[in-house]
Write a protein that holds these residues in place. Structure first.
Motif, short mmCIF file in Angstrom:
data_model
loop_
_atom_site.label_atom_id
_atom_site.label_comp_id
_atom_site.label_asym_id
_atom_site.label_seq_id
_atom_site.Cartn_x
_atom_site.Cartn_y
_atom_site.Cartn_z
N ARG A 180 0.83 -1.22 0.00
CA ARG A 180 0.00 0.00 0.00
C ARG A 180 0.85 1.26 0.00
NH1 ARG A 180 -2.82 -1.15 4.29
NH2 ARG A 180 -1.64 0.10 5.77
N GLY A 181 2.04 1.14 0.55
CA GLY A 181 2.92 2.30 0.72
C GLY A 181 3.06 2.61 2.20
N TRP A 182 4.25 2.36 2.75
CA TRP A 182 4.47 2.48 4.19
C TRP A 182 4.24 3.91 4.66
CZ3 TRP A 182 7.75 5.19 7.45
CH2 TRP A 182 7.81 4.74 8.78
N ARG A 183 3.50 4.03 5.77
CA ARG A 183 3.29 5.33 6.41
C ARG A 183 3.58 5.19 7.89
NH1 ARG A 183 -2.83 6.26 4.62
NH2 ARG A 183 -2.84 4.17 5.57
N LYS A 184 4.17 6.22 8.45
CA LYS A 184 4.57 6.18 9.85
C LYS A 184 3.38 5.88 10.75
CE LYS A 184 7.37 6.95 13.39
NZ LYS A 184 8.50 6.07 13.72
N ARG A 185 2.23 6.42 10.45
CA ARG A 185 1.07 6.24 11.32
C ARG A 185 0.59 4.79 11.34
NH1 ARG A 185 -2.00 9.64 7.27
NH2 ARG A 185 -3.25 8.21 5.99
N ASP A 186 0.95 4.01 10.31
CA ASP A 186 0.57 2.60 10.26
C ASP A 186 1.56 1.70 11.01
OD1 ASP A 186 -1.61 3.21 8.62
OD2 ASP A 186 -0.38 3.04 6.81
N ASP A 187 2.73 2.25 11.33
CA ASP A 187 3.80 1.42 11.90
C ASP A 187 4.72 2.31 12.71
OD1 ASP A 187 5.55 -0.72 12.34
OD2 ASP A 187 6.59 -0.45 10.44
N ARG A 188 4.19 2.89 13.78
CA ARG A 188 4.90 3.94 14.52
C ARG A 188 6.24 3.47 15.07
NH1 ARG A 188 2.27 8.47 14.68
NH2 ARG A 188 0.00 8.55 14.44
N SER A 189 6.34 2.24 15.47
CA SER A 189 7.59 1.74 16.04
C SER A 189 8.55 1.21 14.97
CB SER A 189 7.30 0.61 17.04
OG SER A 189 6.77 -0.52 16.37
N GLY A 190 8.08 1.12 13.73
CA GLY A 190 8.91 0.56 12.66
C GLY A 190 9.00 -0.95 12.71
N MET A 191 8.14 -1.60 13.51
CA MET A 191 8.20 -3.04 13.68
C MET A 191 7.99 -3.78 12.36
SD MET A 191 5.61 -5.52 15.80
CE MET A 191 4.32 -5.19 14.58
N LEU A 192 7.06 -3.30 11.53
CA LEU A 192 6.76 -4.02 10.29
C LEU A 192 7.90 -3.88 9.28
CD1 LEU A 192 2.95 -3.22 9.93
CD2 LEU A 192 4.06 -5.22 10.97
N LEU A 193 8.54 -2.73 9.26
CA LEU A 193 9.73 -2.58 8.42
C LEU A 193 10.81 -3.56 8.87
CD1 LEU A 193 10.07 1.31 8.14
CD2 LEU A 193 9.18 -0.27 6.41
N SER A 194 11.00 -3.65 10.18
CA SER A 194 12.00 -4.57 10.73
C SER A 194 11.65 -6.02 10.41
CB SER A 194 12.09 -4.38 12.24
OG SER A 194 13.03 -5.25 12.81
N THR A 195 10.37 -6.35 10.45
CA THR A 195 9.93 -7.71 10.13
C THR A 195 10.29 -8.07 8.69
OG1 THR A 195 8.11 -7.69 11.72
CG2 THR A 195 7.92 -9.22 9.89
N ALA A 196 10.01 -7.16 7.76
CA ALA A 196 10.30 -7.42 6.35
C ALA A 196 11.80 -7.58 6.12
CB ALA A 196 9.75 -6.28 5.49
N ARG A 197 12.59 -6.71 6.71
CA ARG A 197 14.05 -6.80 6.53
C ARG A 197 14.60 -8.08 7.15
NH1 ARG A 197 17.77 -1.77 6.69
NH2 ARG A 197 17.47 -1.70 8.94
N SER A 198 14.04 -8.47 8.30
CA SER A 198 14.49 -9.69 8.97
C SER A 198 14.20 -10.91 8.11
CB SER A 198 13.81 -9.83 10.33
OG SER A 198 14.11 -8.74 11.18
N PHE A 199 13.02 -10.95 7.52
CA PHE A 199 12.65 -12.07 6.65
C PHE A 199 13.59 -12.17 5.46
CE2 PHE A 199 10.39 -13.48 2.83
CZ PHE A 199 10.04 -14.76 3.21
N LEU A 200 13.88 -11.05 4.81
CA LEU A 200 14.75 -11.06 3.64
C LEU A 200 16.17 -11.49 4.02
CD1 LEU A 200 13.51 -7.80 1.92
CD2 LEU A 200 13.08 -10.15 1.17
N PHE A 201 16.65 -11.03 5.18
CA PHE A 201 17.98 -11.47 5.63
C PHE A 201 17.99 -12.98 5.84
CE2 PHE A 201 20.82 -12.78 8.99
CZ PHE A 201 22.03 -12.23 8.61
#
Length: 353
Positions: free
Chosen positions: A181-202
């Motif tokens: 959808r396009g990441w927005r801070k209000r949807d993921d204030r702690s950045g947890m979902l960004l971290s989840t995606a990067r962790s999976f790819l690693f």
């Protein structure tokens, strides 16, 4: 994490850990101590049955401060006995007199209280010290101690642990939806979902290199990490292949994998080609992270436990003659951002690993 391959032949059998919080102990390791003065009250606490977020909420309420005024270096497990620093911004005033008693009612012991000029920031700790009690058929396996020594000598895959992906991995689906959808801070204030995606790819890169038997060897275009530090370097021909192989074998350096984001030019040749496969296989995650403006980083593919020690609680022989179940305490240090589950999954089979 069971979908990702093991490095040393897989677990030796079923096992149990964290049967009670007392069986899983974590102590935060810092390279400095508070200075004894300043606007921030630093508390050295021991908690049981609480997440670090739970602790921060309780502390903010008791001290009548905003959540942003609470600082921690890292998140610690809930079902465990954990010790860590936490800071509270209290300019011009002291902490409530009954703070220790109020926290004790919530399962938190205040072991020390010291002032410091600055807020405790995420990631400033050196690592964590673990003491884990493990039991089950794997512990009674005749090769258990041999496997332990192999892990200590050769290291283990530095996977992100299952807790990074949430219950049954649901966080990854949430991350994919947000990134599409396009990441927005209000949807993921702690950045947890960004971290989840990067962790999976690693983890996907690490798994691919395990399958190719090159997770702890040097490929062309490799970016190495110095053990126990944040330093990295790219091979430039100044060291021979033999020297690099010796340093890898000794655990002095480790190959690294990508924490996906913008500016990925550090790796090249074979490594860049292998990692670029991610962009083809998981385009929504990779493109979503880049559009979110996350800066690319690197993480060691291999994890070397520090200060390892094995201490039998009940030996297999005692279990046979006296009854009961064999159990052992495993002691080791890990750098920040690494997961004890990465070591455990090479020893025991468990639903949470």
């Amino acid at each position: 994490m069971q979908r990702w391959p093991h490095a040393h032949g897989g677990p030796l059998g079923a096992g149990d850990f964290r049967h009670t919080p007392e069986d899983f102990r974590v102590t935060e390791l810092m390279d400095f101590v508070p200075e004894g003065h300043g606007e921030h009250q630093w508390l050295w606490v021991e908690k049981r049955g609480l997440t670090t977020d739970d602790l921060c909420r309780e502390l903010a309420g008791l001290c009548e401060v905003a959540p942003r005024d609470i600082g921690v270096a890292g998140l610690k497990d809930k079902q465990a006995i954990t010790q860590q620093w936490v800071s509270v911004w209290l300019p011009g005033r002291e902490a409530p007199q009954d703070l220790s008693d109020a926290l004790a009612e919530k399962g938190v012991r205040v072991l020390a209280s010291v002032r410091h000029p600055r807020k405790l920031k995420r990631g400033v700790h050196r690592g964590n010290r673990f003491a884990l009690r493990v039991s089950g058929e794997a512990v009674a396996h005749p090769e258990f101690e041999v496997r332990w020594q192999t892990l200590i000598r050769d290291g283990v895959p530095n996977y992100f642990g299952p807790q990074r992906f949430g219950h049954q991995g649901h966080n990854l689906g949430r991350a994919r939806a947000v990134l599409v959808r396009g990441w927005r801070k209000r949807d993921d204030r702690s950045g947890m979902l960004l971290s989840t995606a990067r962790s999976f790819l690693f983890n996907e890169v690490l798994a691919a290199r395990l399958k190719a038997n090159c997770w702890a060897t040097a490929l062309s275009g490799e970016v190495f990490a110095l053990n126990g530090t944040g330093s990295r370097f790219v091979t430039d021909g100044s060291e021979s292949a033999e020297t690099l192989a010796q340093r890898l074998a000794s655990g002095d350096i480790h190959p690294t994998g990508p924490l996906w984001g913008t500016g990925r030019a550090e790796a090249h040749a074979q490594v860049a080609q292998l990692e670029q496969v991610l962009a083809t296989r998981w385009p929504q995650l990779c493109e979503g992270l880049e559009k979110a403006g996350v800066k690319a980083e690197r993480r060691p593919l291999r994890l070397m436990p520090g200060k390892p020690r094995l201490e039998w609680d009940i030996t297999p022989e005692q279990a046979k003659t006296e009854g009961g179940e064999a159990s052992v305490w495993l002691h080791f240090d890990l750098p920040r951002g690494s997961f004890a589950t990465g070591l455990l999954r090479e020893l025991i089979a468990h639903p949470l690993l």
